[in-house]
Design a protein around this motif. Structure first.
Motif, PDB file in Angstrom:
ATOM      1  N   GLN A 402      57.712  19.402 116.475  1.00  0.00           N
ATOM      2  CA  GLN A 402      57.403  20.835 116.489  1.00  0.00           C
ATOM      3  C   GLN A 402      55.892  20.990 116.658  1.00  0.00           C
ATOM      4  O   GLN A 402      55.133  20.035 116.532  1.00  0.00           O
ATOM      5  CB  GLN A 402      57.844  21.518 115.190  1.00  0.00           C
ATOM      6  N   ARG A 403      55.465  22.206 116.956  1.00  0.00           N
ATOM      7  CA  ARG A 403      54.038  22.512 117.090  1.00  0.00           C
ATOM      8  C   ARG A 403      53.498  22.806 115.688  1.00  0.00           C
ATOM      9  O   ARG A 403      53.549  23.951 115.208  1.00  0.00           O
ATOM     10  CB  ARG A 403      53.845  23.701 118.035  1.00  0.00           C
ATOM     11  N   LEU A 404      52.991  21.777 115.035  1.00  0.00           N
ATOM     12  CA  LEU A 404      52.609  21.883 113.634  1.00  0.00           C
ATOM     13  C   LEU A 404      51.086  21.961 113.510  1.00  0.00           C
ATOM     14  O   LEU A 404      50.368  21.062 113.931  1.00  0.00           O
ATOM     15  CB  LEU A 404      53.132  20.672 112.856  1.00  0.00           C
ATOM     16  N   PRO A 405      50.567  23.050 112.892  1.00  0.00           N
ATOM     17  CA  PRO A 405      49.115  23.165 112.728  1.00  0.00           C
ATOM     18  C   PRO A 405      48.571  22.145 111.727  1.00  0.00           C
ATOM     19  O   PRO A 405      49.245  21.747 110.781  1.00  0.00           O
ATOM     20  CB  PRO A 405      48.931  24.595 112.192  1.00  0.00           C
ATOM     21  N   VAL A 406      47.323  21.755 111.962  1.00  0.00           N
ATOM     22  CA  VAL A 406      46.573  20.906 111.035  1.00  0.00           C
ATOM     23  C   VAL A 406      45.264  21.618 110.725  1.00  0.00           C
ATOM     24  O   VAL A 406      44.526  21.989 111.641  1.00  0.00           O
ATOM     25  CB  VAL A 406      46.274  19.520 111.638  1.00  0.00           C
ATOM     26  N   TYR A 407      45.000  21.825 109.451  1.00  0.00           N
ATOM     27  CA  TYR A 407      43.750  22.439 109.015  1.00  0.00           C
ATOM     28  C   TYR A 407      42.961  21.414 108.209  1.00  0.00           C
ATOM     29  O   TYR A 407      43.439  20.926 107.184  1.00  0.00           O
ATOM     30  CB  TYR A 407      44.008  23.676 108.154  1.00  0.00           C
ATOM     31  N   MET A 408      41.767  21.104 108.681  1.00  0.00           N
ATOM     32  CA  MET A 408      40.876  20.206 107.953  1.00  0.00           C
ATOM     33  C   MET A 408      39.768  21.088 107.381  1.00  0.00           C
ATOM     34  O   MET A 408      38.933  21.610 108.131  1.00  0.00           O
ATOM     35  CB  MET A 408      40.345  19.110 108.874  1.00  0.00           C
ATOM     36  N   VAL A 409      39.777  21.262 106.051  1.00  0.00           N
ATOM     37  CA  VAL A 409      38.935  22.252 105.400  1.00  0.00           C
ATOM     38  C   VAL A 409      37.988  21.585 104.412  1.00  0.00           C
ATOM     39  O   VAL A 409      38.136  20.404 104.071  1.00  0.00           O
ATOM     40  CB  VAL A 409      39.796  23.313 104.685  1.00  0.00           C
ATOM     41  N   TYR A 410      37.031  22.384 103.933  1.00  0.00           N
ATOM     42  CA  TYR A 410      36.025  21.877 102.999  1.00  0.00           C
ATOM     43  C   TYR A 410      35.987  22.824 101.795  1.00  0.00           C
ATOM     44  O   TYR A 410      35.137  23.693 101.684  1.00  0.00           O
ATOM     45  CB  TYR A 410      34.651  21.804 103.675  1.00  0.00           C
ATOM     46  N   PHE A 411      36.953  22.646 100.881  1.00  0.00           N
ATOM     47  CA  PHE A 411      37.046  23.469  99.679  1.00  0.00           C
ATOM     48  C   PHE A 411      36.571  22.643  98.483  1.00  0.00           C
ATOM     49  O   PHE A 411      37.213  21.651  98.121  1.00  0.00           O
ATOM     50  CB  PHE A 411      38.482  23.923  99.431  1.00  0.00           C
ATOM     51  N   THR A 412      35.466  23.055  97.874  1.00  0.00           N
ATOM     52  CA  THR A 412      34.988  22.363  96.688  1.00  0.00           C
ATOM     53  C   THR A 412      35.482  23.014  95.402  1.00  0.00           C
ATOM     54  O   THR A 412      35.260  22.474  94.316  1.00  0.00           O
ATOM     55  CB  THR A 412      33.447  22.307  96.653  1.00  0.00           C
ATOM     56  N   THR A 413      36.135  24.155  95.509  1.00  0.00           N
ATOM     57  CA  THR A 413      36.793  24.754  94.357  1.00  0.00           C
ATOM     58  C   THR A 413      38.019  25.499  94.840  1.00  0.00           C
ATOM     59  O   THR A 413      38.020  26.085  95.926  1.00  0.00           O
ATOM     60  CB  THR A 413      35.844  25.680  93.572  1.00  0.00           C
ATOM     61  N   TRP A 414      39.087  25.458  94.050  1.00  0.00           N
ATOM     62  CA  TRP A 414      40.351  26.084  94.411  1.00  0.00           C
ATOM     63  C   TRP A 414      41.158  26.269  93.131  1.00  0.00           C
ATOM     64  O   TRP A 414      40.824  25.745  92.071  1.00  0.00           O
ATOM     65  CB  TRP A 414      41.113  25.227  95.429  1.00  0.00           C
ATOM     66  N   MET A 415      42.223  27.055  93.256  1.00  0.00           N
ATOM     67  CA  MET A 415      43.091  27.298  92.117  1.00  0.00           C
ATOM     68  C   MET A 415      44.317  26.393  92.210  1.00  0.00           C
ATOM     69  O   MET A 415      44.979  26.327  93.241  1.00  0.00           O
ATOM     70  CB  MET A 415      43.535  28.765  92.077  1.00  0.00           C
ATOM     71  N   ASP A 416      44.600  25.696  91.128  1.00  0.00           N
ATOM     72  CA  ASP A 416      45.819  24.905  90.984  1.00  0.00           C
ATOM     73  C   ASP A 416      46.634  25.585  89.892  1.00  0.00           C
ATOM     74  O   ASP A 416      46.412  25.356  88.713  1.00  0.00           O
ATOM     75  CB  ASP A 416      45.479  23.469  90.612  1.00  0.00           C
ATOM     76  N   GLY A 417      47.576  26.433  90.312  1.00  0.00           N
ATOM     77  CA  GLY A 417      48.246  27.287  89.338  1.00  0.00           C
ATOM     78  C   GLY A 417      47.235  28.294  88.816  1.00  0.00           C
ATOM     79  O   GLY A 417      46.620  29.034  89.574  1.00  0.00           O
ATOM     80  N   ARG A 418      47.003  28.285  87.504  1.00  0.00           N
ATOM     81  CA  ARG A 418      45.999  29.174  86.911  1.00  0.00           C
ATOM     82  C   ARG A 418      44.692  28.458  86.614  1.00  0.00           C
ATOM     83  O   ARG A 418      43.790  29.028  86.002  1.00  0.00           O
ATOM     84  CB  ARG A 418      46.554  29.777  85.612  1.00  0.00           C
ATOM     85  N   SER A 419      44.587  27.213  87.027  1.00  0.00           N
ATOM     86  CA  SER A 419      43.412  26.406  86.704  1.00  0.00           C
ATOM     87  C   SER A 419      42.440  26.379  87.878  1.00  0.00           C
ATOM     88  O   SER A 419      42.843  26.215  89.029  1.00  0.00           O
ATOM     89  CB  SER A 419      43.829  24.972  86.351  1.00  0.00           C
ATOM     90  N   LEU A 420      41.160  26.528  87.573  1.00  0.00           N
ATOM     91  CA  LEU A 420      40.110  26.408  88.567  1.00  0.00           C
ATOM     92  C   LEU A 420      39.720  24.939  88.683  1.00  0.00           C
ATOM     93  O   LEU A 420      39.301  24.320  87.712  1.00  0.00           O
ATOM     94  CB  LEU A 420      38.899  27.252  88.163  1.00  0.00           C
ATOM     95  N   MET A 421      39.874  24.388  89.878  1.00  0.00           N
ATOM     96  CA  MET A 421      39.596  22.977  90.108  1.00  0.00           C
ATOM     97  C   MET A 421      38.320  22.832  90.942  1.00  0.00           C
ATOM     98  O   MET A 421      37.945  23.726  91.701  1.00  0.00           O
ATOM     99  CB  MET A 421      40.773  22.317  90.829  1.00  0.00           C
ATOM    100  N   PHE A 422      37.679  21.672  90.794  1.00  0.00           N
ATOM    101  CA  PHE A 422      36.433  21.404  91.500  1.00  0.00           C
ATOM    102  C   PHE A 422      36.541  20.083  92.238  1.00  0.00           C
ATOM    103  O   PHE A 422      37.242  19.165  91.822  1.00  0.00           O
ATOM    104  CB  PHE A 422      35.265  21.311  90.522  1.00  0.00           C
ATOM    105  N   ALA A 423      35.800  19.999  93.337  1.00  0.00           N
ATOM    106  CA  ALA A 423      35.616  18.721  94.035  1.00  0.00           C
ATOM    107  C   ALA A 423      34.132  18.516  94.271  1.00  0.00           C
ATOM    108  O   ALA A 423      33.363  19.482  94.392  1.00  0.00           O
ATOM    109  CB  ALA A 423      36.367  18.714  95.368  1.00  0.00           C
ATOM    110  N   HIS A 424      33.733  17.266  94.326  1.00  0.00           N
ATOM    111  CA  HIS A 424      32.331  16.938  94.561  1.00  0.00           C
ATOM    112  C   HIS A 424      31.919  17.381  95.964  1.00  0.00           C
ATOM    113  O   HIS A 424      32.658  17.183  96.940  1.00  0.00           O
ATOM    114  CB  HIS A 424      32.145  15.430  94.400  1.00  0.00           C
ATOM    115  N   ASP A 425      30.761  17.976  96.074  1.00  0.00           N
ATOM    116  CA  ASP A 425      30.225  18.442  97.360  1.00  0.00           C
ATOM    117  C   ASP A 425      29.665  17.239  98.116  1.00  0.00           C
ATOM    118  O   ASP A 425      28.456  17.036  98.191  1.00  0.00           O
ATOM    119  CB  ASP A 425      29.156  19.498  97.098  1.00  0.00           C
TER     120      ASP A 425
END
Length: 432
Positions: A402-425
């Protein structure tokens, strides 16, 4: 007097007619939506209405330009500059802007958290002190439990005393440390204190940067592959829900993995590998010069300009290699691409692939590649997308199911459920 009053009203109406985002000195519906997308700081309040209106237009055009650069294919018109131009010409900016709000759960959840932080939530800083290891007591642990709750990550119930860093709480710290690119010790060390001790204003600043990155994504679809570069993680989404997640390896800081949107192309089974000239120059040539049997042992052939057949690496003087040579690594257990290569169209020439060195996925920080993304579970991704993998070992190119999109993103913070998560920049993009 009446004539003068009429002239003032006429001039005023002409002035407002030239504004896109304001009516009667106030943001109109389109302007309010744009403000929620851009999240400007209070400095714009010092501008005149005309200056502020022009600023909004410039900022939105920059978003559209970055969005078009992010996508490695032609976006729908309403997602490009042409759609904005049409909306202005047809005086339909309010409806147009409502359609520009990212329709992703991750965006909505992060935006809501951003707004909540702006309402002055409780903030419990962790007191300074020495490193606290598992099963040790310290007054900072009581504050740690409260701080985690404020960040939407309620601490597990104490197994005994509330001032003890017990095994359950150490496990929660390990999760945060791993996501943040820190050493996963489970201890409350200086780096973990700094990660958790950021004020609501500091958190809002980082969240704002990440919310603006969401604006680059194309319109939401039910099925896609999302690779979050700084969290070293790939997620396969089916029917709007994550169905597969795996650790990945991304590009080194000096060879970063690009942010992009594209589509999965063919799946190459048992691929060969043709390294780029800079990989040959910076990695393979020094390895061969240090160890004369390196290229032979790893299954490389050498193609010289103008020749129709390859020669073995042993036939080349690697202290003075001929210009324009090309290396090709044959399929096999030592091939750098492993057994599977997921091809995708993009101007950066990056792709997803297997790797023979699985031990690297045990590392917490995995910015190790030349820009391509190495997969820990390529077979699971292939079957999850819908490919049926052949059993024989010859090289094959399988078309996408199928024609499946791929998104390569740079998110250093996001929500996991109700939790705010961080990634190293890892690429220091939050500082620019």
């Amino acid at each position: 007097m009446r004539a003068l009053l009429f002239l003032c009203v006429l001039l005023s109406s002409h002035a407002w007619a030239g504004l896109l985002w304001h009516s009667n000195n106030q943001l109109n519906d389109a302007g309010q939506t744009l403000q929620q997308l851009l999240l400007p700081d209070s400095s714009i309040n010092a501008m005149s209405t005309a200056e502020r209106d022009a600023w909004f237009t410039r900022q939105w055009r920059t978003v559209l330009k970055n969005r078009e650069r992010f996508a490695q294919y032609t976006l729908p018109e309403h997602w490009r500059t042409q759609g904005f131009e049409r909306a202005m010409a047809q005086h339909t900016l309010a409806g147009y802007m409502r359609g520009q709000v990212p329709d992703y759960h991750g965006y909505r959840a992060l935006h809501q958290h951003y707004q909540q932080l702006g309402q002055g939530p409780d903030y419990t800083p962790l007191p300074p002190g020495p490193e606290v290891r598992m099963n040790e007591r310290d007054p900072a642990i009581v504050a740690l439990r409260t701080r985690l709750t404020e960040l939407g990550q309620p601490a597990p119930a104490p197994l005994g005393r509330t001032d003890v860093l017990d095994t359950a709480l150490a496990g929660r710290l390990k999760q945060l440390q791993q996501a943040g690119g820190l050493e996963t010790s489970g201890s409350l060390d200086a780096a973990t204190r700094a990660l958790l001790n950021r004020s609501p204003a500091e958190l809002r600043a980082e969240i704002k940067i990440n919310l603006q990155r969401w604006l680059l994504l194309p319109p939401a679809t039910e099925d896609y592959v999302l690779i979050n570069i700084p969290s070293y993680r790939l997620t396969l989404v089916r029917g709007g829900r994550p169905t597969l997640a795996m650790p990945v390896i991304v590009g080194r800081p000096d060879w970063p993995t690009p942010e992009l949107a594209t589509y999965l192309g063919a799946l190459k089974v048992n691929p060969d590998w043709t390294p780029t000239a800079n990989i040959i120059r910076e990695d393979l040539l020094p390895a061969q010069q240090q160890d004369g049997g390196f290229l032979d042992r790893n299954g490389f052939n050498v193609w010289l300009p103008g020749q129709r057949t390859p020669v073995p690496p042993s036939a080349i003087n690697w202290q003075q290699p001929p210009p324009g040579l090309r290396l090709v690594q044959q399929p096999g257990p030592a091939n750098a691409l492993g057994q599977l290569k997921f091809e995708m169209q993009n101007r950066f020439s990056v792709y997803l692939h297997d790797t023979p060195d699985k031990t690297l996925f045990r590392r917490d920080q995995r910015a190790l590649s030349h820009g391509c993304v190495r997969l820990s579970e390529p077979q699971a991704l292939a079957t999850g997308i819908g490919w049926a993998l052949p059993e024989h070992g010859r090289t094959q190119l399988l078309p996408p199911p199928q024609r499946l999109p791929v998104y390569m993103v740079y998110f250093t913070t996001w929500m996991d459920g109700r939790s705010l998560m961080f990634a190293h920049d890892i690429y220091r993009k939050n500082r620019t």
